[in-house]
Design a protein around this motif. Sequence first.
Motif, PDB file in Angstrom:
ATOM      1  N   VAL A   1     -53.449 -94.678 -32.584  1.00  0.00           N
ATOM      2  CA  VAL A   1     -54.687 -94.943 -31.864  1.00  0.00           C
ATOM      3  C   VAL A   1     -54.776 -93.945 -30.713  1.00  0.00           C
ATOM      4  CG1 VAL A   1     -56.068 -96.631 -30.608  1.00  0.00           C
ATOM      5  CG2 VAL A   1     -54.462 -97.398 -32.384  1.00  0.00           C
ATOM      6  N   VAL A   2     -55.854 -93.169 -30.690  1.00  0.00           N
ATOM      7  CA  VAL A   2     -56.062 -92.204 -29.611  1.00  0.00           C
ATOM      8  C   VAL A   2     -57.111 -92.767 -28.664  1.00  0.00           C
ATOM      9  CG1 VAL A   2     -56.773 -89.870 -29.000  1.00  0.00           C
ATOM     10  CG2 VAL A   2     -55.415 -90.263 -31.069  1.00  0.00           C
ATOM     11  N   ASN A   3     -56.699 -92.938 -27.413  1.00  0.00           N
ATOM     12  CA  ASN A   3     -57.564 -93.440 -26.354  1.00  0.00           C
ATOM     13  C   ASN A   3     -58.198 -92.237 -25.657  1.00  0.00           C
ATOM     14  OD1 ASN A   3     -58.573 -94.354 -23.902  1.00  0.00           O
ATOM     15  ND2 ASN A   3     -56.847 -95.690 -23.444  1.00  0.00           N
ATOM     16  N   VAL A   4     -59.481 -92.034 -25.894  1.00  0.00           N
ATOM     17  CA  VAL A   4     -60.245 -90.973 -25.221  1.00  0.00           C
ATOM     18  C   VAL A   4     -61.081 -91.635 -24.138  1.00  0.00           C
ATOM     19  CG1 VAL A   4     -62.031 -89.216 -25.470  1.00  0.00           C
ATOM     20  CG2 VAL A   4     -60.316 -89.514 -27.272  1.00  0.00           C
ATOM     21  N   GLN A   5     -60.962 -91.168 -22.914  1.00  0.00           N
ATOM     22  CA  GLN A   5     -61.719 -91.768 -21.820  1.00  0.00           C
ATOM     23  C   GLN A   5     -63.216 -91.504 -21.986  1.00  0.00           C
ATOM     24  OE1 GLN A   5     -60.027 -93.713 -19.471  1.00  0.00           O
ATOM     25  NE2 GLN A   5     -58.432 -93.308 -20.983  1.00  0.00           N
ATOM     26  N   GLY A   6     -64.026 -92.492 -21.618  1.00  0.00           N
ATOM     27  CA  GLY A   6     -65.468 -92.378 -21.801  1.00  0.00           C
ATOM     28  C   GLY A   6     -66.128 -91.328 -20.945  1.00  0.00           C
ATOM     29  N   ASP A   7     -65.415 -90.857 -19.901  1.00  0.00           N
ATOM     30  CA  ASP A   7     -66.002 -89.848 -19.016  1.00  0.00           C
ATOM     31  C   ASP A   7     -65.484 -88.448 -19.327  1.00  0.00           C
ATOM     32  OD1 ASP A   7     -63.392 -90.049 -18.131  1.00  0.00           O
ATOM     33  OD2 ASP A   7     -63.883 -90.697 -16.097  1.00  0.00           O
ATOM     34  N   GLU A   8     -65.089 -88.220 -20.596  1.00  0.00           N
ATOM     35  CA  GLU A   8     -64.548 -86.920 -21.039  1.00  0.00           C
ATOM     36  C   GLU A   8     -65.489 -86.275 -22.070  1.00  0.00           C
ATOM     37  OE1 GLU A   8     -61.639 -85.258 -20.449  1.00  0.00           O
ATOM     38  OE2 GLU A   8     -60.276 -86.663 -19.477  1.00  0.00           O
ATOM     39  N   PRO A   9     -66.690 -85.854 -21.650  1.00  0.00           N
ATOM     40  CA  PRO A   9     -67.649 -85.300 -22.622  1.00  0.00           C
ATOM     41  C   PRO A   9     -67.235 -83.951 -23.203  1.00  0.00           C
ATOM     42  CG  PRO A   9     -68.470 -85.029 -20.397  1.00  0.00           C
ATOM     43  CD  PRO A   9     -67.258 -85.906 -20.292  1.00  0.00           C
ATOM     44  N   PHE A  10     -66.226 -83.313 -22.608  1.00  0.00           N
ATOM     45  CA  PHE A  10     -65.780 -82.010 -23.117  1.00  0.00           C
ATOM     46  C   PHE A  10     -64.559 -82.150 -24.033  1.00  0.00           C
ATOM     47  CE2 PHE A  10     -68.141 -81.150 -19.271  1.00  0.00           C
ATOM     48  CZ  PHE A  10     -68.980 -80.117 -19.676  1.00  0.00           C
ATOM     49  N   THR A  11     -64.329 -83.351 -24.535  1.00  0.00           N
ATOM     50  CA  THR A  11     -63.265 -83.580 -25.514  1.00  0.00           C
ATOM     51  C   THR A  11     -63.430 -82.615 -26.689  1.00  0.00           C
ATOM     52  OG1 THR A  11     -63.041 -85.904 -24.898  1.00  0.00           O
ATOM     53  CG2 THR A  11     -62.325 -85.290 -27.115  1.00  0.00           C
ATOM     54  N   GLU A  12     -62.312 -81.972 -27.098  1.00  0.00           N
ATOM     55  CA  GLU A  12     -62.405 -80.977 -28.167  1.00  0.00           C
ATOM     56  C   GLU A  12     -61.168 -81.055 -29.078  1.00  0.00           C
ATOM     57  OE1 GLU A  12     -59.921 -78.551 -27.430  1.00  0.00           O
ATOM     58  OE2 GLU A  12     -59.655 -79.783 -25.651  1.00  0.00           O
ATOM     59  N   ARG A  13     -61.291 -80.411 -30.225  1.00  0.00           N
ATOM     60  CA  ARG A  13     -60.308 -80.550 -31.297  1.00  0.00           C
ATOM     61  C   ARG A  13     -58.938 -79.977 -30.929  1.00  0.00           C
ATOM     62  NH1 ARG A  13     -60.492 -81.137 -37.090  1.00  0.00           N
ATOM     63  NH2 ARG A  13     -58.624 -80.246 -38.028  1.00  0.00           N
TER      64      ARG A  13
ATOM     65  N   LYS B   1     -44.991 -75.820 -10.101  1.00  0.00           N
ATOM     66  CA  LYS B   1     -46.200 -75.883 -10.913  1.00  0.00           C
ATOM     67  C   LYS B   1     -46.794 -77.289 -10.804  1.00  0.00           C
ATOM     68  CE  LYS B   1     -44.973 -72.430 -14.417  1.00  0.00           C
ATOM     69  NZ  LYS B   1     -44.788 -72.185 -15.877  1.00  0.00           N
ATOM     70  N   TYR B   2     -48.108 -77.347 -10.816  1.00  0.00           N
ATOM     71  CA  TYR B   2     -48.807 -78.624 -10.732  1.00  0.00           C
ATOM     72  C   TYR B   2     -49.619 -78.841 -12.007  1.00  0.00           C
ATOM     73  CZ  TYR B   2     -47.403 -78.693  -5.882  1.00  0.00           C
ATOM     74  OH  TYR B   2     -46.653 -78.718  -4.741  1.00  0.00           O
ATOM     75  N   PHE B   3     -49.511 -80.061 -12.532  1.00  0.00           N
ATOM     76  CA  PHE B   3     -50.197 -80.390 -13.773  1.00  0.00           C
ATOM     77  C   PHE B   3     -51.097 -81.610 -13.573  1.00  0.00           C
ATOM     78  CE2 PHE B   3     -46.522 -78.015 -15.253  1.00  0.00           C
ATOM     79  CZ  PHE B   3     -47.080 -77.184 -16.206  1.00  0.00           C
ATOM     80  N   LYS B   4     -52.325 -81.473 -14.051  1.00  0.00           N
ATOM     81  CA  LYS B   4     -53.264 -82.589 -14.061  1.00  0.00           C
ATOM     82  C   LYS B   4     -53.105 -83.364 -15.358  1.00  0.00           C
ATOM     83  CE  LYS B   4     -57.637 -81.545 -14.739  1.00  0.00           C
ATOM     84  NZ  LYS B   4     -59.028 -81.124 -14.463  1.00  0.00           N
ATOM     85  N   HIS B   5     -53.076 -84.675 -15.232  1.00  0.00           N
ATOM     86  CA  HIS B   5     -53.035 -85.527 -16.424  1.00  0.00           C
ATOM     87  C   HIS B   5     -54.454 -85.697 -16.957  1.00  0.00           C
ATOM     88  CE1 HIS B   5     -52.553 -89.746 -18.297  1.00  0.00           C
ATOM     89  NE2 HIS B   5     -52.233 -88.820 -19.178  1.00  0.00           N
ATOM     90  N   LYS B   6     -54.676 -85.275 -18.181  1.00  0.00           N
ATOM     91  CA  LYS B   6     -55.968 -85.484 -18.832  1.00  0.00           C
ATOM     92  C   LYS B   6     -55.982 -86.864 -19.470  1.00  0.00           C
ATOM     93  CE  LYS B   6     -58.035 -82.196 -21.083  1.00  0.00           C
ATOM     94  NZ  LYS B   6     -59.250 -82.024 -20.269  1.00  0.00           N
ATOM     95  N   GLY B   7     -57.135 -87.538 -19.367  1.00  0.00           N
ATOM     96  CA  GLY B   7     -57.211 -88.946 -19.748  1.00  0.00           C
ATOM     97  C   GLY B   7     -57.264 -89.204 -21.237  1.00  0.00           C
ATOM     98  N   ILE B   8     -56.308 -88.683 -21.960  1.00  0.00           N
ATOM     99  CA  ILE B   8     -56.219 -88.929 -23.403  1.00  0.00           C
ATOM    100  C   ILE B   8     -54.811 -89.401 -23.711  1.00  0.00           C
ATOM    101  CG2 ILE B   8     -56.185 -87.816 -25.683  1.00  0.00           C
ATOM    102  CD1 ILE B   8     -58.418 -85.976 -24.687  1.00  0.00           C
ATOM    103  N   TYR B   9     -54.711 -90.556 -24.369  1.00  0.00           N
ATOM    104  CA  TYR B   9     -53.415 -91.099 -24.779  1.00  0.00           C
ATOM    105  C   TYR B   9     -53.425 -91.295 -26.292  1.00  0.00           C
ATOM    106  CZ  TYR B   9     -53.629 -92.858 -19.920  1.00  0.00           C
ATOM    107  OH  TYR B   9     -53.787 -92.986 -18.570  1.00  0.00           O
ATOM    108  N   ALA B  10     -52.297 -91.033 -26.924  1.00  0.00           N
ATOM    109  CA  ALA B  10     -52.147 -91.338 -28.350  1.00  0.00           C
ATOM    110  C   ALA B  10     -50.967 -92.298 -28.500  1.00  0.00           C
ATOM    111  CB  ALA B  10     -51.908 -90.060 -29.149  1.00  0.00           C
ATOM    112  N   PHE B  11     -51.241 -93.483 -29.026  1.00  0.00           N
ATOM    113  CA  PHE B  11     -50.240 -94.530 -29.190  1.00  0.00           C
ATOM    114  C   PHE B  11     -49.930 -94.765 -30.666  1.00  0.00           C
ATOM    115  CE2 PHE B  11     -52.341 -95.896 -25.250  1.00  0.00           C
ATOM    116  CZ  PHE B  11     -51.318 -96.428 -24.493  1.00  0.00           C
ATOM    117  N   ARG B  12     -48.696 -95.093 -30.981  1.00  0.00           N
ATOM    118  CA  ARG B  12     -48.467 -95.836 -32.214  1.00  0.00           C
ATOM    119  C   ARG B  12     -49.064 -97.229 -31.997  1.00  0.00           C
ATOM    120  NH1 ARG B  12     -45.407 -92.849 -35.504  1.00  0.00           N
ATOM    121  NH2 ARG B  12     -43.981 -91.340 -34.556  1.00  0.00           N
TER     122      ARG B  12
END
Length: 242
Positions: A92-104, A172-183
Amino acid sequence: MKVISMIPARYSASRFPGKLMQNLAGKSVILRTYEATVATNLFSEVYVVTDSNIIYDEIVNNGGKAIMSIKEHESGSDRIAEAVATIDCDIVVNVQGDEPFTERESLEKVLSVFHDDPNKDIDLASLMVQITDWDEIKNPNTVKVIVDQENFALYFSRNPIPYPRDENANAKYFKHKGIYAFRKEALLEFTELPMQFLEASEKIECLRYLEYGKRIKMVETNVQGVEIDTPEDLERAKKLWK
């Protein structure tokens, strides 16, 4: 391996109420996110999961698939776990609703974690992108993550991590993008775990996973995009869309 995507979508938002229904180049933010997720062609099904009749109607009236939540939920993962309980799937991939630039490209990277994990040792994977702008690093709306040498998450915070006490350390600094993939099993287990103080304090749901000793595999992507948390973000998104 059957993979589906769930997009949790609340109408109310403390920083930007109604943000998912804001206009982005002629369509709502949530519809843009849904269409972008479908367009990746990576998922057997894509659903918006919401507590709002307005958002539900927006998706369904535009030919999409939506599910109404039965209960109130503290986090997006809790919301999608309720919806996915009776759906046949493996990931199950959780894509946040405020991520309109989601891409493949980015989604393929996070899904590759499970394709390369025949023993099913990894329950959860997510995305991060390197950031260098100090205003963004300091911005509490930007969730930062630090990882170990195998790219497993050590901690997430709204504060700059690591703290730059030594500016010559080349951190180095990393931003967490709001996409999770769960079993699926791990997602359902996640929702049975009570929230602890780190998650409650930072308001970052994946901290619950770390607090219970789980491991999160982070995957680096170069795609920035814009997550829409504030009216200013929406204006940036409109410019980028053009």
